[in-house]
Write an enzyme that holds these catalytic residues in place. Structure first.
Site, short mmCIF file in Angstrom:
data_model
loop_
_atom_site.label_atom_id
_atom_site.label_comp_id
_atom_site.label_asym_id
_atom_site.label_seq_id
_atom_site.Cartn_x
_atom_site.Cartn_y
_atom_site.Cartn_z
N TYR A 37 0.82 -1.19 -0.26
CA TYR A 37 0.06 0.00 0.00
C TYR A 37 0.71 1.15 0.00
CZ TYR A 37 -4.00 -3.02 0.51
OH TYR A 37 -4.99 -3.96 0.28
N PHE A 93 -9.79 -4.60 11.09
CA PHE A 93 -10.96 -4.85 10.41
C PHE A 93 -10.34 -5.25 8.94
CE2 PHE A 93 -9.78 -0.38 10.55
CZ PHE A 93 -9.67 0.04 9.46
C1 LIG Z 1 -2.35 -7.65 -3.10
C2 LIG Z 1 -3.31 -8.05 -4.58
C3 LIG Z 1 -4.74 -7.40 -4.13
C4 LIG Z 1 -2.72 -7.20 -5.70
O1 LIG Z 1 -3.60 -6.98 -6.65
P1 LIG Z 1 -2.91 -6.93 -7.96
O2 LIG Z 1 -4.13 -6.64 -9.19
O3 LIG Z 1 -1.91 -7.96 -8.62
O4 LIG Z 1 -2.08 -5.51 -8.18
P2 LIG Z 1 -1.55 -4.71 -9.21
O5 LIG Z 1 -1.24 -5.38 -10.49
O6 LIG Z 1 -2.30 -3.52 -9.47
O7 LIG Z 1 -0.14 -4.18 -8.52
C5 LIG Z 1 0.24 -2.87 -8.46
C6 LIG Z 1 1.94 -2.96 -8.13
O8 LIG Z 1 1.68 -3.48 -6.93
C7 LIG Z 1 2.80 -4.51 -6.74
N1 LIG Z 1 2.21 -5.65 -5.89
C8 LIG Z 1 0.77 -5.86 -5.76
N2 LIG Z 1 0.59 -6.96 -4.82
C9 LIG Z 1 1.88 -7.46 -4.54
C10 LIG Z 1 2.34 -7.94 -3.53
N3 LIG Z 1 1.71 -9.04 -2.92
N4 LIG Z 1 3.72 -8.14 -3.42
C11 LIG Z 1 4.52 -7.50 -3.83
N5 LIG Z 1 4.27 -6.57 -4.89
C12 LIG Z 1 2.96 -6.30 -5.20
C13 LIG Z 1 2.67 -5.12 -8.21
O9 LIG Z 1 3.84 -5.81 -8.74
C14 LIG Z 1 2.52 -3.82 -9.12
O10 LIG Z 1 4.04 -3.21 -9.25
P3 LIG Z 1 4.48 -2.24 -10.27
O11 LIG Z 1 3.45 -1.28 -10.28
O12 LIG Z 1 5.79 -1.76 -9.94
O13 LIG Z 1 4.35 -3.39 -11.62
C15 LIG Z 1 -3.71 -9.38 -4.94
O14 LIG Z 1 -2.48 -10.15 -5.01
C16 LIG Z 1 -4.46 -10.41 -3.80
O15 LIG Z 1 -5.62 -10.22 -3.97
N6 LIG Z 1 -3.76 -10.81 -3.05
C17 LIG Z 1 -4.40 -11.90 -2.04
C18 LIG Z 1 -5.56 -11.00 -1.00
C19 LIG Z 1 -4.66 -9.85 -0.32
O16 LIG Z 1 -3.69 -9.98 0.30
N7 LIG Z 1 -5.44 -8.68 -0.39
C20 LIG Z 1 -5.05 -7.64 0.31
C21 LIG Z 1 -5.51 -7.26 1.55
S1 LIG Z 1 -4.91 -6.08 2.44
#
Ligand SMILES: CC(C)(COP(=O)(O)OP(=O)(O)OC[C@H]1O[C@@H](n2cnc3c(N)ncnc32)[C@H](O)[C@@H]1OP(=O)(O)O)[C@@H](O)C(=O)NCCC(=O)NCCS
Length: 399
Positions: free
Chosen positions: A121, A399
């Site tokens: 984030y 939350f």
């Molecule tokens: C975390 C999550 C929401 C990321 O979604 P995503 O659509 O893959 O993210 P994006 O493609 O928009 O990524 C944006 C950037 O963040 C990075 N990023 C996103 N999630 C990441 C992670 N878990 N670890 C490392 N980098 C991450 C991406 O590499 C990308 O980097 P860049 O802009 O340099 O290429 C997804 O992996 C997920 O659902 N994870 C499991 C549930 C979870 O953990 N949710 C968060 C709850 S707080």
């Protein structure tokens, strides 16, 4: 990919909940689905659709967060997920941008969340704004440093009495705690339900109330027993006597060999009460992540420990309406914050300003970490003196 992002309809909530649980690796059974409470504030939900299928989502609830000197409307961000089949294609980024715009349009100065991973984030302008600690201690090492005698009264209470009486203690115990967010009524109801699959193999909740010498409810603890470990879910106290009595109670429950507890504030007095404090194992970790969505409203919405004027130059890519220079005039009585042309005193990113916002980390520490630039001499010391908070920021409601 032709992505559509919009709020879900009531008919789509089951799909949203199932997709969210799948992304967290826990596909729910039909029984789980039947037990789940309905989703609240659907108009604040966002789902991403690819060719009509839901491939991601993010929700938020309208909370209020304590800040020094008051409290501010805050988007409590939750249920952020992207389907494993669609990860790393920018779907989260699209959801975050939409959600932040929504917060700005609603006039919510702040957004806040608990992160599943700490790498996600920062890029969206969130900073670690509270830190809390996980504790564990073995029973033989739980003596207090000074003689202790129970002065009030401890009593087990049932879930209904807990529901009626504990929220007010929570409210009083966190009234002046920066970062604290009140637990909504429906989440207190979930504690009453205490749905067995959510117990992680441990016992049902035990709820214990502490009444002070004049009979007032001054504190409580809710815990589970897991084998021979007593695991504290939440301990809240409004007096030092209640705090000492409730921890002593947790340490002395029969047949228990250790105590574990999460989400304790970093300034909890317990370590300073122990005869052998090293035995209390303390692991700090990131708590609430905060985002200044309406930067001038967020800075003007808190009070400051010392009077001062600072010009801040803030870089903010994901909320471009914040990007720029602001003059902050703040003190113990209140603050104003307006766009400015003057030479900056400090230059920093939105995420770093968010980390320092409640007083968890000083600007000086962030500067040593290479994250904040001091442009005018003395600005770091002034900013530290202004932003420091009497109580360490803490958000006990996860939350
Ligand atoms: C975390 C999550 C929401 C990321 O979604 P995503 O659509 O893959 O993210 P994006 O493609 O928009 O990524 C944006 C950037 O963040 C990075 N990023 C996103 N999630 C990441 C992670 N878990 N670890 C490392 N980098 C991450 C991406 O590499 C990308 O980097 P860049 O802009 O340099 O290429 C997804 O992996 C997920 O659902 N994870 C499991 C549930 C979870 O953990 N949710 C968060 C709850 S707080």
């Amino acid at each position: 990919m032709d992505l559509e992002i919009r709020a879900i309809t009531p008919e789509e909530t089951e799909g949203f909940i199932r997709a969210t649980s799948m992304a967290f690796g826990q596909p729910p059974s039909d029984e789980d689905m039947a037990q789940r409470p309905s989703m609240k504030e659907l108009e604040r939900s966002l789902a991403a659709y690819d060719n009509g299928s839901m491939v991601g989502g993010a929700h938020s609830r309208s909370f209020r967060m304590k800040v020094p000197g008051g409290e501010l409307p805050t988007a409590g961000v939750l249920d952020v997920t992207v389907a494993s089949t669609h990860r790393r294609r920018g779907i989260l980024t699209a959801l975050m941008v939409d959600q932040l715009k929504g917060g700005q349009e609603r006039g919510e100065p702040l957004a806040a969340l608990f992160a599943s991973e700490s790498v996600i984030y920062g890029r969206f302008g969130y900073g670690i704004a509270t830190v809390h600690e996980r504790w564990s201690v073995d029973r033989p090492y739980t003596a207090y440093a000074t003689p202790y005698e129970l002065t009030g009264r401890l009593e087990f209470v049932g879930p209904e009495q807990m529901r009626r009486t504990f929220p007010d203690v929570y409210r009083r115990a966190t009234a002046f705690r920066p970062g604290a967010i009140e637990r909504p009524a429906d989440v207190w109801d979930l504690i009453v339900t205490d749905y067995p699959p959510d117990r992680g193999g441990a016992s049902a909740y035990f709820h214990v109330a502490y009444y002070g010498t004049v009979g007032n409810l001054d504190g409580y603890v809710s815990y589970r027993i897991n084998g021979s470990t007593l695991s504290v879910h939440e301990l809240m106290s409004t007096t030092d006597e209640a705090h000492a009595a409730l921890w002593r109670f947790c340490f002395d429950v029969d047949l228990i060999s250790s105590m574990a507890g999460g989400q304790r504030p970093v300034d909890d007095p317990l370590p300073w009460m122990m005869a052998d404090p090293r035995q209390l194992k303390r692991t700090p970790y990131d708590g609430l992540w905060v985002r200044l969505v309406d930067l001038p409203a967020a800075l003007a919405g808190r009070t400051y420990a010392s009077e001062g004027r600072l010009v801040l130059e803030v870089r903010d890519e994901s909320c471009p309406w914040n990007d720029g220079r602001y003059v902050l005039d703040g003190g113990p009585e209140g603050a104003t914050c307006r766009p400015a042309d003057a030479k900056p005193d400090l230059a920093l990113s939105a995420a770093d300003l968010a980390a320092a916002y409640l007083g968890t980390v000083s600007f000086t520490t962030l500067s040593h970490a290479g994250r904040v630039e001091q442009v005018s001499e003395g600005a770091l010391a002034l900013a530290d003196a202004m932003f420091v908070a009497a109580l360490k920021p803490w958000c006990p409601y996860i939350f």
